[in-house]
Design a protein around this motif. Structure first.
Motif, PDB file in Angstrom:
ATOM      1  N   VAL A  97      -3.926 -17.868   2.177  1.00 37.58           N
ATOM      2  CA  VAL A  97      -2.532 -17.457   2.388  1.00 37.58           C
ATOM      3  C   VAL A  97      -1.825 -17.283   1.048  1.00 37.58           C
ATOM      4  CG1 VAL A  97      -0.313 -18.116   3.378  1.00 37.58           C
ATOM      5  CG2 VAL A  97      -2.425 -18.571   4.641  1.00 37.58           C
ATOM      6  N   ARG A 100      -3.025 -14.141  -0.496  1.00 37.90           N
ATOM      7  CA  ARG A 100      -2.409 -13.002   0.178  1.00 37.90           C
ATOM      8  C   ARG A 100      -0.998 -12.770  -0.352  1.00 37.90           C
ATOM      9  NH1 ARG A 100      -2.382 -12.583   6.511  1.00 37.90           N
ATOM     10  NH2 ARG A 100      -1.497 -10.591   5.850  1.00 37.90           N
ATOM     11  N   ALA A 143      -4.890  -6.537   9.986  1.00 42.68           N
ATOM     12  CA  ALA A 143      -5.529  -6.745   8.690  1.00 42.68           C
ATOM     13  C   ALA A 143      -5.741  -5.424   7.962  1.00 42.68           C
ATOM     14  CB  ALA A 143      -6.865  -7.473   8.878  1.00 42.68           C
ATOM     15  N   HIS A 146      -2.519  -4.206   6.399  1.00 37.34           N
ATOM     16  CA  HIS A 146      -2.186  -4.880   5.145  1.00 37.34           C
ATOM     17  C   HIS A 146      -3.071  -4.397   4.000  1.00 37.34           C
ATOM     18  CE1 HIS A 146       0.853  -7.875   6.379  1.00 37.34           C
ATOM     19  NE2 HIS A 146       0.271  -7.772   7.569  1.00 37.34           N
ATOM     20  N   ARG A 166     -10.128  -8.830   4.243  1.00 38.76           N
ATOM     21  CA  ARG A 166      -9.814  -8.341   5.584  1.00 38.76           C
ATOM     22  C   ARG A 166     -10.503  -9.140   6.687  1.00 38.76           C
ATOM     23  NH1 ARG A 166     -12.310  -5.311   9.203  1.00 38.76           N
ATOM     24  NH2 ARG A 166     -14.039  -4.883   7.786  1.00 38.76           N
ATOM     25  N   ILE A 169      -9.045 -12.640   6.939  1.00 38.69           N
ATOM     26  CA  ILE A 169      -7.688 -12.628   7.490  1.00 38.69           C
ATOM     27  C   ILE A 169      -7.731 -12.488   9.003  1.00 38.69           C
ATOM     28  CG2 ILE A 169      -5.539 -11.308   7.609  1.00 38.69           C
ATOM     29  CD1 ILE A 169      -6.002 -10.581   4.652  1.00 38.69           C
ATOM     30  N   THR A 173      -6.573 -15.678  11.476  1.00 34.24           N
ATOM     31  CA  THR A 173      -5.363 -15.415  12.268  1.00 34.24           C
ATOM     32  C   THR A 173      -5.695 -15.420  13.755  1.00 34.24           C
ATOM     33  OG1 THR A 173      -5.706 -13.032  11.904  1.00 34.24           O
ATOM     34  CG2 THR A 173      -4.088 -14.132  10.509  1.00 34.24           C
ATOM     35  N   ILE A 217       4.392 -12.729   6.314  1.00 32.59           N
ATOM     36  CA  ILE A 217       3.189 -13.558   6.212  1.00 32.59           C
ATOM     37  C   ILE A 217       3.520 -15.021   6.476  1.00 32.59           C
ATOM     38  CG2 ILE A 217       1.409 -14.406   4.638  1.00 32.59           C
ATOM     39  CD1 ILE A 217       1.484 -11.653   3.270  1.00 32.59           C
TER      40      ILE A 217
END
Length: 233
Positions: A97, A100, A143, A146, A166, A169, A173, A217
């Motif tokens: 996180v 990111r 993903a 983003h 990717r 993530i 999630t 996020i």
């Protein structure tokens, strides 16, 4: 030095010297073996490692696609490594996180409103709106959205790093959706936030886009009951 490291070190040297580049074909196994002082089997082993890392592509048969060609796909190797480390808990979700936030907030602020990647981002949002997706399909598109935003910043390395993240993530999630009180409510909010982020980027409002990405996020993890902000205790 292990066999694959010998081949890797040679390739790194050749690329740095400009004798090889993306799209170049490597010498045959016999030539490389003689040049490096190792067996053809060792050359083959080293090439397979490089192929797994996304550095080369090994073709078969004859013609322009035959032989081993330098491709340079760092996202492939990074994606595999990151997913394995996340699965083994060697790479905490909090660290992903924070990474990111570092990458995506910067990318949103520096994204070019004329980048073709934004067209792909818009298509992904339309697909999210046009399908009543379960969390897994929605979050896979999320993903990819983003990643497209990160690529719009024009920094090849940032784009590759986001591309490599990717899979991780989408994976974590997806696991966190079990903590959400109501997926329909969350997915609706995420759709609206996606649209606002893209609109800000297209309008050239980098600072606003960066703030929206940060809130987007952090908001997801807060709603899932996990405070992964860098300044959280």
């Amino acid at each position: 030095m292990r066999t694959h490291q010998t081949v890797s070190a040679w390739l790194e040297h050749e690329l740095a010297a400009g004798r090889l580049m993306i799209g170049s074909r490597l010498p045959g196994e016999r030539t490389m073996a003689e040049q490096l002082g190792i067996s053809r089997a060792s050359v083959r082993e080293g090439t397979r490692v490089l192929e797994a890392l996304g550095v080369v592509r090994a073709g078969v048969g004859s013609g322009p696609q035959s032989g081993t060609i330098v491709t340079g796909n760092p996202a492939l190797a990074l994606d595999s490594a990151l997913r394995l480390h996340v699965a083994s808990a060697h790479l905490p979700v909090r660290d992903i996180v924070e990474t990111r936030l570092l990458l995506e907030v910067w990318a949103a602020e520096h994204a070019s409103k004329d980048s073709p990647a934004l067209d792909r981002a818009a298509v992904l949002l339309d697909e999210m709106d046009g399908h009543d997706d379960a969390p897994a399909a929605f979050l896979e598109r999320d993903a990819l959205f983003h990643v497209a935003l990160a690529e719009a910043a024009g920094n090849v390395l940032v784009g590759a790093m986001m591309g490599s993240l990717r899979g991780s993530i989408a994976g974590y999630t997806q696991r966190l959706t079990t903590r959400l009180p109501a997926w329909d409510v969350t997915s609706g909010r995420l759709r609206r936030e996606h649209r606002a982020i893209l609109a800000a980027v297209v309008a050239g409002e980098g600072a606003r886009a960066a703030g929206l990405v940060r809130d987007h996020i952090e908001g997801f993890y807060l709603e899932a009951g996990i405070d992964d902000r860098p300044d959280a205790g």
